[in-house]
Design a protein around this motif. Structure first.
Motif, short mmCIF file in Angstrom:
data_model
loop_
_atom_site.label_atom_id
_atom_site.label_comp_id
_atom_site.label_asym_id
_atom_site.label_seq_id
_atom_site.Cartn_x
_atom_site.Cartn_y
_atom_site.Cartn_z
N GLY A 1 -11.33 -9.66 -13.76
CA GLY A 1 -11.50 -8.22 -13.92
C GLY A 1 -10.19 -7.47 -13.78
O GLY A 1 -9.10 -8.03 -13.94
N ASN A 2 -10.28 -6.17 -13.49
CA ASN A 2 -9.10 -5.31 -13.31
C ASN A 2 -9.06 -4.79 -11.88
O ASN A 2 -9.84 -3.91 -11.52
N PRO A 3 -8.15 -5.33 -11.05
CA PRO A 3 -8.09 -4.91 -9.64
C PRO A 3 -7.82 -3.42 -9.47
O PRO A 3 -8.19 -2.83 -8.45
N ASP A 4 -7.19 -2.78 -10.47
CA ASP A 4 -6.90 -1.35 -10.36
C ASP A 4 -8.17 -0.52 -10.26
O ASP A 4 -8.17 0.56 -9.66
N PHE A 5 -9.26 -1.03 -10.89
CA PHE A 5 -10.52 -0.27 -10.88
C PHE A 5 -11.19 -0.26 -9.50
O PHE A 5 -12.10 0.54 -9.27
N VAL A 6 -10.77 -1.15 -8.61
CA VAL A 6 -11.38 -1.21 -7.26
C VAL A 6 -10.36 -0.97 -6.17
O VAL A 6 -10.65 -1.13 -4.97
N ALA A 7 -9.14 -0.54 -6.55
CA ALA A 7 -8.07 -0.34 -5.58
C ALA A 7 -8.36 0.82 -4.62
O ALA A 7 -7.81 0.88 -3.51
N HIS A 8 -9.23 1.73 -5.04
CA HIS A 8 -9.52 2.91 -4.21
C HIS A 8 -10.51 2.62 -3.07
O HIS A 8 -10.71 3.46 -2.19
N LEU A 9 -11.10 1.47 -3.05
CA LEU A 9 -12.12 1.15 -2.04
C LEU A 9 -11.49 0.94 -0.67
O LEU A 9 -10.37 0.42 -0.55
N ASP A 10 -12.20 1.34 0.37
CA ASP A 10 -11.73 1.22 1.76
C ASP A 10 -11.66 -0.26 2.16
O ASP A 10 -12.68 -0.94 2.21
N GLN A 11 -10.45 -0.73 2.49
CA GLN A 11 -10.26 -2.14 2.79
C GLN A 11 -10.99 -2.59 4.05
O GLN A 11 -11.56 -3.68 4.10
N SER A 12 -11.01 -1.74 5.07
CA SER A 12 -11.68 -2.13 6.32
C SER A 12 -13.19 -2.25 6.10
O SER A 12 -13.85 -3.16 6.64
N LEU A 13 -13.76 -1.37 5.27
CA LEU A 13 -15.18 -1.46 4.95
C LEU A 13 -15.47 -2.72 4.13
O LEU A 13 -16.45 -3.42 4.35
N LEU A 14 -14.55 -3.03 3.19
CA LEU A 14 -14.73 -4.24 2.38
C LEU A 14 -14.70 -5.49 3.24
O LEU A 14 -15.45 -6.44 2.99
#
Length: 518
Positions: free
Chosen positions: A370-383
């Motif tokens: 996929g395209n990592p840029d499309f999910v770069a805005h997600l909160d890393q700690s929540l992920l």
């Protein structure tokens, strides 16, 4: 001349196909979205894998299919035969009517012609009452032109099937040899209601099996492939087209068992836990001596309680397309809903609007798709919390499937297995073999032919050794009917369970044999 074989397995999200050479090396593989009608997905996968392989089509001699057609027909209540059921058990069984507990919508389809006639046997093989042959002929007269498939179920027929076989003879005399007849003694175990349900379901999907088999043969012919066709059954082995059409119920749950057999072959493990991660579910099974561990419990099929053999599989709603819902309070919910084969359109990393488990691992840098840029805005700690919960879910399931506290080898297969880490609690090692994404199709292609016999014998009649030899002989004959080479059959498992409440040193004997294709 090199001989090749094709293996195809239909999953909820993808239809996988492989071509293997005579040494079972993977020559080509293909993965296509499973279609609503399933057949189109099979045709697409077949065409793609043949194109990818560049092998001489005349050298493809075997084709194996693991399909969900019969399961889907029962679950969707579509394409079912016009069925009648004849229970041989009056007056002993009149208190409980056929199809008790079966969902009303299914009962309205398969419960229009239900009969109970005099006959049947006791648990020790003695006749309860003589079979009412006149009543059977009268029933046949009523059913003429009304049904195309008949289920015949007799009390304790796994011990004595004499009445079932006689009824089958009468039906053929009265209605002709073309009518499909399902005998419960050949399908289920001791336990009247569940065995009856399984037999009626079997009778209801005979035409689905016939059409599926013919469609697969036609698809091969259209590709210029003239191969002997086999179908996967739910103990991880194969059966011929003729056997499949007679016992289509045995194809139910063949998908997870194909994955287990494929995992065994790819990992070279005979005893392990197998975790098969698809787009919609994760199925966990147990390898025992190279074959799936069988369930000892009654199993629901489309809401119907049955007792024919089924693999011991734990399924959970966690796969590559599983939807992750984020809550306003910072919490989250994982599944069980899934975007399935629409992942590449609806997942965030593929330009869609739905957060899935695949998006989570892409955003965390654990997968390069996929395209990592499309999910770069997600909160890393929540992920990280979501990923930890995903891992905990599979670790908890590992504990549920183990029979001891000791760690076991775990084999990860299926396209969605990229979801999980290389170390899991409860696993002595985590193996992700080559070609893990198409392990199910490989399992279908490399499978042997088997048969299983489960009957109650009186050991006093023949003695233990001769009784076991008789059970083995029956199993060998069944395996040959299913397409096995008699010279290459081996006994896989023998179980003896003494029945203290029955006379004559009665023992329930289960024998399973398996061997190569003829």
């Amino acid at each position: 001349m090199e001989i090749y074989r094709i293996g195809i397995d239909v999953g909820g999200t993808h239809t996988d196909a492989v071509i293997l050479d005579a040494s079972n090396n993977v020559i080509a593989e293909a993965k296509e979205p499973t279609t609503a009608d399933t057949s189109t997905g099979i045709f697409n996968a077949l065409k793609k894998v043949v194109s990818n392989s560049n092998v001489d089509k005349s050298q493809i001699k075997y084709a194996m299919l693991g399909t969900t057609h019969c399961t889907n027909a029962i679950v969707e209540r579509k394409r079912l035969n016009k069925v009648a059921s004849i229970r041989i058990g009056a007056p002993a069984t009149l208190a409980i009517k056929p199809l008790v507990g079966v969902p009303e919508d299914l009962k309205n389809i398969i419960g229009k012609h239900l009969y109970i006639v005099e006959g049947g046997h006791e648990f020790d093989g003695r006749e309860i009452t003589p079979l009412n042959e006149d009543k059977i002929r009268s029933i046949c007269s009523e059913l003429n032109g009304e049904v195309d498939s008949i289920a015949v179920v007799s009390v304790f027929s796994p011990i004595s099937k004499a009445h079932e076989e006689r009824v089958s003879e009468i039906i053929q005399e009265e209605l002709g040899p073309d009518i499909a007849i399902s005998l419960s003694s050949e399908i289920g175990n001791v336990g009247l209601i569940e065995r009856e349900n399984a037999t009626i379901l079997n009778a209801a999907i005979v035409d689905v099996a016939k059409i599926t088999a013919q469609s697969f043969v036609d698809a091969l012919e259209n590709e210029g492939i003239h191969a002997t066709v086999f179908f996967g059954q739910n103990d991880g082995t194969l059966m011929s087209v003729e056997y499949t059409v007679k016992y289509p119920i045995l194809t139910i749950a063949c998908g997870p068992t194909n994955s287990i057999r494929g995992a065994s072959y790819l990992s070279k493990k005979a005893d392990a836990l197998v975790i098969d991660v698809g787009g919609t579910t994760t199925d966990i099974g147990v390898l025992a001596n190279g074959f799936p561990r069988q369930s000892s419990l009654a199993v629901d099929v489309g809401g119907v309680r049955t007792n024919f053999r089924m693999p011991d599989i734990l399924s959970m709603g966690l796969g590559g397309g599983t939807i992750v819902k984020l809550h306003d309070n910072g919490g989250f919910t994982i599944g069980p809903e899934s975007v399935g084969h629409r992942l590449y359109k609806e997942g965030l990393a593929f330009g869609g609007n739905t957060l899935t488990t695949t998006d989570v691992i892409i955003a965390l840098g654990k997968a390069v798709i996929g395209n990592p840029d499309f999910v770069a805005h997600l909160d890393q700690s929540l992920l990280e919390k979501i990923y930890a919960e995903m891992t905990f879910m599979v670790e908890e399931s590992i504990d549920k499937m183990k029979t001891s506290a000791d760690d076991m080898p775990v084999v990860l297969v299926g396209g969605g297995s990229i979801l999980f880490p290389s170390a899991l609690k409860g696993a002595s090692e985590v193996i992700k073999p080559a070609n893990f994404g198409v392990a199910n199709a490989i399992g279908s292609a490399i499978s042997q032919v088997s048969a299983q016999v489960e009957k109650i014998f009186k050991m006093d009649d023949l003695g233990r050794e001769q009784t076991l030899d008789l059970a083995k002989s029956i199993a060998f004959d069944e395996a040959v009917k299913a397409g096995a080479d008699k010279e290459k059959l081996n006994v896989v498992d023998i179980q003896e369970v003494p029945l203290a409440y029955m006379a004559g040193n009665a023992t329930k004997v289960r024998v399973k044999v398996a061997g190569d294709l003829i």
